[in-house]
Design a protein around this motif. Structure first.
Motif, mmCIF file in Angstrom:
data_model
loop_
_atom_site.group_PDB
_atom_site.id
_atom_site.type_symbol
_atom_site.label_atom_id
_atom_site.label_comp_id
_atom_site.label_asym_id
_atom_site.label_seq_id
_atom_site.Cartn_x
_atom_site.Cartn_y
_atom_site.Cartn_z
ATOM 1 N N ASN A 1 6.671 40.327 7.525
ATOM 2 C CA ASN A 1 7.474 40.831 8.638
ATOM 3 C C ASN A 1 8.910 40.306 8.584
ATOM 4 N N VAL A 2 9.474 40.333 7.380
ATOM 5 C CA VAL A 2 10.889 39.970 7.178
ATOM 6 C C VAL A 2 11.605 41.275 6.834
ATOM 7 N N ASN A 3 12.252 41.873 7.804
ATOM 8 C CA ASN A 3 12.715 43.257 7.654
ATOM 9 C C ASN A 3 14.168 43.416 7.228
ATOM 10 N N GLY A 4 14.892 42.320 7.071
ATOM 11 C CA GLY A 4 16.299 42.436 6.723
ATOM 12 C C GLY A 4 16.587 42.400 5.242
ATOM 13 N N ILE A 5 15.572 42.318 4.394
ATOM 14 C CA ILE A 5 15.786 42.267 2.941
ATOM 15 C C ILE A 5 15.457 43.624 2.332
ATOM 16 N N SER A 6 16.157 43.976 1.259
ATOM 17 C CA SER A 6 15.992 45.289 0.632
ATOM 18 C C SER A 6 15.365 45.152 -0.750
ATOM 19 N N SER A 7 14.952 46.291 -1.300
ATOM 20 C CA SER A 7 14.356 46.307 -2.635
ATOM 21 C C SER A 7 15.342 45.803 -3.681
ATOM 22 N N GLY A 8 16.611 46.260 -3.593
ATOM 23 C CA GLY A 8 17.612 45.821 -4.560
ATOM 24 C C GLY A 8 17.868 44.331 -4.466
ATOM 25 N N VAL B 1 6.439 32.877 -10.291
ATOM 26 C CA VAL B 1 5.200 33.395 -10.879
ATOM 27 C C VAL B 1 4.419 34.246 -9.879
ATOM 28 N N PHE B 2 4.792 34.175 -8.593
ATOM 29 C CA PHE B 2 4.059 34.958 -7.587
ATOM 30 C C PHE B 2 4.986 35.287 -6.422
ATOM 31 N N VAL B 3 4.995 36.567 -6.029
ATOM 32 C CA VAL B 3 5.797 37.025 -4.898
ATOM 33 C C VAL B 3 4.952 38.021 -4.110
ATOM 34 N N GLU B 4 4.954 37.868 -2.786
ATOM 35 C CA GLU B 4 4.205 38.808 -1.949
ATOM 36 C C GLU B 4 5.004 39.135 -0.697
ATOM 37 N N PHE B 5 5.125 40.426 -0.412
ATOM 38 C CA PHE B 5 5.790 40.909 0.795
ATOM 39 C C PHE B 5 4.800 41.762 1.585
ATOM 40 N N GLN B 6 4.680 41.493 2.865
ATOM 41 C CA GLN B 6 3.831 42.292 3.737
ATOM 42 C C GLN B 6 4.614 42.687 4.978
ATOM 43 N N GLN B 7 4.545 43.959 5.319
ATOM 44 C CA GLN B 7 5.221 44.504 6.503
ATOM 45 C C GLN B 7 6.724 44.201 6.493
ATOM 46 N N CYS B 8 7.326 44.289 5.309
ATOM 47 C CA CYS B 8 8.782 44.138 5.165
ATOM 48 C C CYS B 8 9.342 45.554 4.983
ATOM 49 N N ASP B 9 9.862 46.130 6.048
ATOM 50 C CA ASP B 9 10.081 47.567 6.152
ATOM 51 C C ASP B 9 10.938 48.166 5.046
ATOM 52 N N ILE C 1 11.247 47.271 1.897
ATOM 53 C CA ILE C 1 10.748 47.087 0.534
ATOM 54 C C ILE C 1 10.016 48.344 0.066
ATOM 55 N N VAL C 2 10.465 48.879 -1.060
ATOM 56 C CA VAL C 2 9.796 50.003 -1.718
ATOM 57 C C VAL C 2 9.378 49.515 -3.104
ATOM 58 N N ARG D 1 4.769 51.531 1.714
ATOM 59 C CA ARG D 1 6.109 51.006 1.931
ATOM 60 C C ARG D 1 6.006 49.697 2.725
ATOM 61 N N GLY D 2 6.799 48.752 2.324
ATOM 62 C CA GLY D 2 6.809 47.462 3.016
ATOM 63 C C GLY D 2 5.834 46.454 2.451
ATOM 64 N N PHE D 3 4.985 46.877 1.490
ATOM 65 C CA PHE D 3 4.001 45.973 0.904
ATOM 66 C C PHE D 3 4.223 45.884 -0.603
ATOM 67 N N LEU D 4 4.231 44.673 -1.116
ATOM 68 C CA LEU D 4 4.439 44.485 -2.548
ATOM 69 C C LEU D 4 3.896 43.126 -2.963
ATOM 70 N N LYS D 5 3.102 43.107 -4.026
ATOM 71 C CA LYS D 5 2.593 41.858 -4.585
ATOM 72 C C LYS D 5 2.899 41.845 -6.073
#
Length: 460
Positions: free
Chosen positions: A391-398, A411-419, A421-422, A436-440
């Protein structure tokens, strides 16, 4: 088996000698060989030179671990000894037996299969027994059911030298097999206990373990270094007892079901805490300045707060502290895990990470961060290897892709409900069906991004 093997080897060498020592007319000479007696000794007699006989026997047995004795009647007694593996080899065997299998985490999470394997090792021979037996009792594994706990209590109460309980270092209990009465019975027999985990199951009707027994625990087990208490009604008196006796305690994990005074950590002022994990069951609990200030008195390497708000107070007080001293709050902090981070913005976050450059694992929930914080992480946290944002919504995919390219140890990155992020804009080969918003991203994914650095394919 080893004695039979040695005897067979001796026979293969000595029988040809007896057969070759015949007189010219085919009658046997005075040389004789007698097979092993009931004690495993090999007897060999000869009417000739005893010294020459002994030298010959020594040459035959140069690869055997045996004792050679010459008796007055010129009988040579060869006593084979069982060969022993070097202790280094046995240590490697035990390391393999105790190696965590798939799905097992941590060095203190032994499973029943490992315990059974160790038990088998004690049956091999005396050498295996001497090494495996203390390891067997170092961390007793208790299956559900009080019968086993009763048997262990009975074993600990037996008169042995040294007592069995003196081997016990790690113990995990839950109230399906242990209540206050059984814990009080157990504690006097495990004086060298170092790691203890106690968990109440509040969903059943069994008697819960309470502070009645916990208050006595530190007196019997003063060498505790790690204490986990889950779903426990922890009293101030029990905390004071822990702080009074357990001066080696470095790791606490408290999942509380009742409220404590916000200065409860002061009871542990004599404990050299390095890791603090605090969780509260039920409603969110107000994180106060008093509680945070108590934390700043500890040289922490790990800090985890769950359902304590506002967790942003951690960074704000730490930043305020750092303005008045050259030493940051936690100069060796490596792991930070915070929920309820609404009060953490770019300015607060960037000021904090600049003074805590040893951070390696970071998890934040609800922080108001933008790509500026990601860029600052790439500069200040060069050892960062695992990041989880929820739920960190101010960061973008770029911003995420650029940050990953500039962080060589991730070695590990996970984003959940980060609007914003594509997934396919961060890792171009990601399945388009990913929400959208989910990435592991795991190690191999991050490697692909590093390898593709400079291609200009990232989206802002």
């Amino acid at each position: 088996m080893a004695t039979e093997y040695s005897s067979t080897l001796l026979n293969s060498y000595l029988f040809p000698l007896s057969q070759s020592q015949e007189s010219g007319d085919g009658t046997p000479s005075d040389d004789q060989y007698f097979s092993d007696d009931e004690h495993g000794h090999s007897h060999f007699t000869r009417g000739g030179d005893t010294k020459q006989m002994k030298r010959y026997a020594e040459e035959l047995l140069q690869h055997e671990r045996s004792t050679i004795q010459v008796k007055p009647d010129d009988t040579v007694i060869i006593t084979p000894h069982l060969p022993q593996l070097p202790n280094e080899i046995l240590a490697r065997i035990m390391h393999y037996v105790l190696k965590p299998g798939p799905g097992m985490y941590g060095r203190d999470n032994r499973q029943i299969d490992q315990q059974l394997d160790l038990c088998t090792c004690t049956l091999v021979n005396k050498q295996f027994y001497a090494i495996a037996y203390p390891l067997l009792w170092r961390e007793p594994v208790l299956e559900l059911g009080r019968t086993q706990l009763q048997r262990i209590n009975d074993s600990l109460a037996t008169k042995e030298a040294p007592p069995v309980g003196h081997y016990v270092r790690n113990l995990r209990l839950d109230n399906q097999i242990c209540n206050d009465t059984e814990l009080l019975r157990l504690m006097p027999h495990i004086p060298h206990l170092e790691t203890l985990s106690i968990e109440n199951d509040t969903d059943n009707y069994l008697p819960l373990m309470t502070s009645t027994s916990l208050q006595q625990l530190p007196h019997h087990c003063p060498h505790l270094t790690s204490l986990t208490l889950w779903r426990i009604d922890l009293s101030e008196a029990a905390l004071r007892a822990i702080g009074h006796h357990c001066h080696q305690l470095t790791d606490i994990d408290f999942n509380l079901i009742t409220d404590l005074q916000d200065d409860f950590l002061s009871a542990l002022s004599h404990c050299p805490l390095k890791t603090i994990r605090l969780c509260h069951m039920g409603e969110r609990i107000l994180l106060t300045e008093t509680l945070v200030l108590e934390m700043t008195k500890k040289d922490l390497t790990e800090l985890h707060l769950t359902i304590y708000e506002p967790s942003g107070l951690i960074m704000k007080i730490a930043n305020k502290h750092n303005k008045t001293t050259v030493v940051p709050c936690w100069p060796r902090l490596q792991v930070l895990n915070l929920e309820c981070c609404d009060g953490i913005d770019d300015a607060t976050f960037i000021a904090f990470i600049k003074t805590h450059p040893d951070l390696q694992v970071l998890r934040l929930d609800g922080a108001n961060l933008t790509n500026a914080s990601l860029d600052a992480m790439a500069v200040s946290l060069r050892g960062l290897h695992s990041v989880m944002f929820n739920n960190v919504n101010g960061i973008s995919s770029g911003g995420v892709r650029r940050w990953i390219q500039n962080c060589p140890r991730l070695v590990f990155v996970e984003f959940q409900q980060c609007d914003q992020i594509v997934g396919r804009d961060v890792l171009l080969e990601t399945d388009n069906d990913v929400l959208r918003g989910f990435l592991k991203l795991k190690k191999h994914d991050i490697f692909k991004i590093h390898r593709a650095q400079g291609t200009g394919n990232a989206h802002g």
